[in-house]
Every structure is written in C-alpha cells, then in structure tokens.
Enzyme design. Structure first.
Site, PDB file in Angstrom:
ATOM      1  N   THR A   1      -3.116   3.673  -4.950  1.00  0.00           N
ATOM      2  CA  THR A   1      -2.164   3.366  -6.015  1.00  0.00           C
ATOM      3  C   THR A   1      -2.396   4.248  -7.232  1.00  0.00           C
ATOM      4  O   THR A   1      -1.446   4.774  -7.835  1.00  0.00           O
ATOM      5  CB  THR A   1      -2.295   1.889  -6.428  1.00  0.00           C
ATOM      6  OG1 THR A   1      -2.050   1.071  -5.282  1.00  0.00           O
ATOM      7  CG2 THR A   1      -1.306   1.527  -7.520  1.00  0.00           C
TER       8      THR A   1
ATOM      9  N   GLY B   1     -15.635  -2.665   3.266  1.00  0.00           N
ATOM     10  CA  GLY B   1     -16.281  -1.513   2.632  1.00  0.00           C
ATOM     11  C   GLY B   1     -16.141  -0.330   3.551  1.00  0.00           C
ATOM     12  O   GLY B   1     -17.052   0.003   4.295  1.00  0.00           O
TER      13      GLY B   1
ATOM     14  N   ARG C   1       0.830  -1.208   0.000  1.00  0.00           N
ATOM     15  CA  ARG C   1       0.000   0.000   0.000  1.00  0.00           C
ATOM     16  C   ARG C   1       0.868   1.263   0.000  1.00  0.00           C
ATOM     17  O   ARG C   1       0.426   2.330   0.420  1.00  0.00           O
ATOM     18  CB  ARG C   1      -0.929  -0.009   1.217  1.00  0.00           C
ATOM     19  CG  ARG C   1      -1.889  -1.197   1.237  1.00  0.00           C
ATOM     20  CD  ARG C   1      -2.861  -1.133   2.395  1.00  0.00           C
ATOM     21  NE  ARG C   1      -3.713  -2.301   2.471  1.00  0.00           N
ATOM     22  CZ  ARG C   1      -4.841  -2.484   1.788  1.00  0.00           C
ATOM     23  NH1 ARG C   1      -5.257  -1.518   0.977  1.00  0.00           N
ATOM     24  NH2 ARG C   1      -5.551  -3.591   1.904  1.00  0.00           N
TER      25      ARG C   1
ATOM     26  N   ASP D   1     -14.213  -3.128  -3.070  1.00  0.00           N
ATOM     27  CA  ASP D   1     -15.209  -2.175  -2.595  1.00  0.00           C
ATOM     28  C   ASP D   1     -15.908  -1.457  -3.754  1.00  0.00           C
ATOM     29  O   ASP D   1     -16.945  -0.815  -3.551  1.00  0.00           O
ATOM     30  CB  ASP D   1     -14.569  -1.120  -1.696  1.00  0.00           C
ATOM     31  CG  ASP D   1     -13.983  -1.697  -0.427  1.00  0.00           C
ATOM     32  OD1 ASP D   1     -14.325  -2.848  -0.095  1.00  0.00           O
ATOM     33  OD2 ASP D   1     -13.176  -1.015   0.222  1.00  0.00           O
TER      34      ASP D   1
ATOM     35  N   GLY E   1      -6.173   0.441  -6.418  1.00  0.00           N
ATOM     36  CA  GLY E   1      -7.328   1.173  -5.946  1.00  0.00           C
ATOM     37  C   GLY E   1      -7.013   2.649  -5.842  1.00  0.00           C
ATOM     38  O   GLY E   1      -6.093   3.164  -6.483  1.00  0.00           O
TER      39      GLY E   1
END
Length: 366
Positions: A116, A181, A81, A138, A113
C-alpha cells in the site's frame, strides 16, 4: 481542506484508533475527512460522474461517526491488497488521480504495509500530497522501528503459545507453532522470547534439521514434563528444500503448499520419533481489539499525520525511531528491506533469541 484516508493490505488492531485520531484532529481544524473503502480498490470502482459508485466506495467520516471505534479491531474502512499499477488491464494510476481531482480531495493519508505504501510513494512522486502511516503485524516496513499492529500480534501469539503448552505437555509432544512473518522473523523472535519457548526459527535463518532436531529432542528429554516448544516464522526455510517463495506470495487462505510448520512437524515425527502438536496461529494473531501499545501508536500516528498536513508537509511517512515519533520521506521504504538483526539479536546456532544486552537499546530492541 478535504482529506481522504484509506487502509490497505492485511487488517491489524490499531487501525480504528488511527482513523478516529485522524478524524478528530481534522475536525478540530474544520477540515473534512472522506474514507475510501477497500483500500486502493475503492478508487478503481469509483466513476466520478456516478453518485452511486461514489457512495458505494467512500463515505464522510465525522466526529460522531467514529465514536467508540478505537475499541474495535480491524478497520471500519475495510481493506484490499490492490496496487492500481498491477491490476488487469494495466496501470490505472491515472484513474486514481482523476478520482482525487474530481472529488476535491486535497491530500491523502494512507495506512498500510509495504504494498500500500509503495503506491502511496508513487502518488507522492506524481505531486499528490500524501502522508503514509505504516501498519503491519510483521513490523517489516523499512524506515520505522514500529508499525501499527505489531504489539498486539506479539501479545496474541504469546497468549496462544502459553495456552498450547497445556496440550503439548499433557501428551508429552513437541509443539510447533507457526506465526505470520513472510519476509521478517521479528514477530516470531519476540513472541518466542517472551513465551520462553525452547527454539525459535526465523525467516532470516534457514533451519538445518541436522542441528535443530537433536536440539528439540534434547529439550524434550531434559524437560521434567517431557515436552518442548518451537516457534517458526511462516517465511522460514528448511535447509535442502527448494529456495522458492512458492505460495507465500499468496494470501494464507489461498495457499496450496503445506506450510513450513507442518513440514517441520513431519520431519520431527519421522526423524526423532516424537509426537507433534502443529498449530498455525495465522489470522488469530490479527484478530480482536488492539492492545494498549497499538491504541497509543494508532492515536499518535493519526494525530501526527494531520499536524504534518497542517504545516504544509507532504510526501512523508510517520515513523517511530529509537522510541521517538518522527517522520521520513514517503519513499524511504523503497530504499531497503527491514529484517531481524541476526548477529545482534539471534543465536543462529541454537535457534534462540539473544535479547538480554539491552543497555542503550530502544524499547523494541531494533
């Protein structure tokens, strides 16, 4: 041309089909593909003057090397991440640019996501040819109706919810199933609807226990089997609690706070006296091989990314809009926040999806 690719953020099923599609499409054009390990973190661990660091953090992707990976979940490139702008020691964008230049990478294709792809948009603004591919279970990347991983996550969730009914019913309890989520409740909304649970609490609408708990009590009492099922997004809030992100900004495995599903379960036990089955599906939602939808979208997004580079497009994000494959500017995701259309798709007073008005709607109803 030499293409670099990476995967960042949480893994999802469908990434490996996308990697295979990129590699085969590039090979058909005579292009070379280099895979970078562990997302942007791999770049930060490369010293262009040190062959060992290059080999440890990148490797060539070939037609033979990607054979069969489309049947696998996760990502063969591994992931992190990391955002090079926010690491200790300050912004390291310059190091990423240096690695790209000295390794002879002509263009980057990045799969990730929100985090990134934000850095991908940053690189594009610095003149790097970048094609972004949205992936997140999500489904909360602004600018596309669909991101790789969403369908499999919903399918996994529906299977697990329905399997849990056997235990919840056997003990005549209320089942509370918490789904990933953090900012968007789309996964919970669709999984709850498809599993036909009694109530669904999404991240966009705080749960008022004075309303929700009597509804669940009535659901249980009116059920011939004397049980009820409730799905809740991990990012949901309970009215009256402090409105803070708290541990939600951390990976699930590092959180110290009790999740909202367990807090709801405690309230159910304390206020209406029912037994509760609490279950966080968590990483099981993203585990295992991709379903047919995520294989298809992974293959299509990967092929489209190469087609865009072939005709000289750059600074683009591939997307699905109204059921059609397309592409938008790479910085589109910076221009808004994707969330459930509460007024159109959710009955906030009943904590239930309302998805039956479907004429002229796209397949995923967004």
């Amino acid at each position: 041309m030499r293409i670099g690719i990476l995967t960042g953020g949480g893994d999802v099923p469908g990434l490996n089909p996308c990697i295979r599609s990129i590699t085969l499409s590039a090979d058909d054009l005579g292009w070379q593909v280099t895979g970078f390990r562990r997302g942007w973190q791999g770049f930060l661990e490369i010293d262009p003057a040190d062959p060992e660091s290059i080999a440890a953090n990148s490797f060539p992707l070939t037609r033979e090397g990607v054979r069969g990976i489309d049947r696998m979940g996760g990502t063969i490139l591994h992931t992190s991440r990391t955002d090079p702008r926010t690491v200790s020691g300050g912004d390291r964008t310059s190091q990423v640019l240096d690695v790209l230049q000295k390794l002879g990478i002509d263009a980057m294709i990045t799969m990730g996501g929100d985090g990134t792809l934000r850095f991908s948009a940053h690189l594009a603004s610095r003149g790097v040819p970048v094609i972004s591919i949205p992936k997140t279970m999500d489904n909360d990347v602004f600018g596309t109706d669909y991101a790789i991983g969403f369908s499999t996550a919903v399918s996994r969730s529906v299977e697990a919810i329905n399997a849990l009914r056997t235990t919840v019913e056997s003990h005549e309890r209320i089942g509370v199933i918490e789904l990933f989520g953090r900012r968007s409740g789309e996964t919970a909304l669709l999984a709850g609807f498809l599993a036909q649970v009694d109530r669904t609490v999404i991240a966009e609408v705080p749960a008022d226990l004075d309303i929700l708990l009597p509804l669940l009590a009535e659901d249980k009492a009116s059920s011939p089997a004397h049980y009820a099922m409730c799905v809740i997004s991990e990012g949901a809030t309970i009215k009256g609690e402090a409105d803070e992100d708290g541990d939600l900004s951390k990976p699930a495995s590092e959180r110290a706070e009790i999740g909202v599903g367990h807090r709801l379960g405690r309230a159910i036990s304390a206020r209406i006296g029912s037994g509760v089955v609490n279950q966080e599906l968590a990483y099981l939602m993203r585990a295992g091989e991709p379903d047919a939808m995520d294989r298809m979208v992974g293959f299509a997004f990967g092929g489209l990314a190469i087609q865009l580079l072939q005709r000289g497009e750059k600074a683009r994000m591939v997307a699905l809009t109204d059921g059609n494959y397309c592409h938008v500017p790479a910085d589109t995701l910076l221009q808004g926040r994707k969330a459930v259309n509460v007024s159109g798709l959710y009955d906030a007073s009943a904590y239930r999806a309302k998805l039956m008005r479907v004429e002229n709607m796209p397949m995923f109803l967004y």
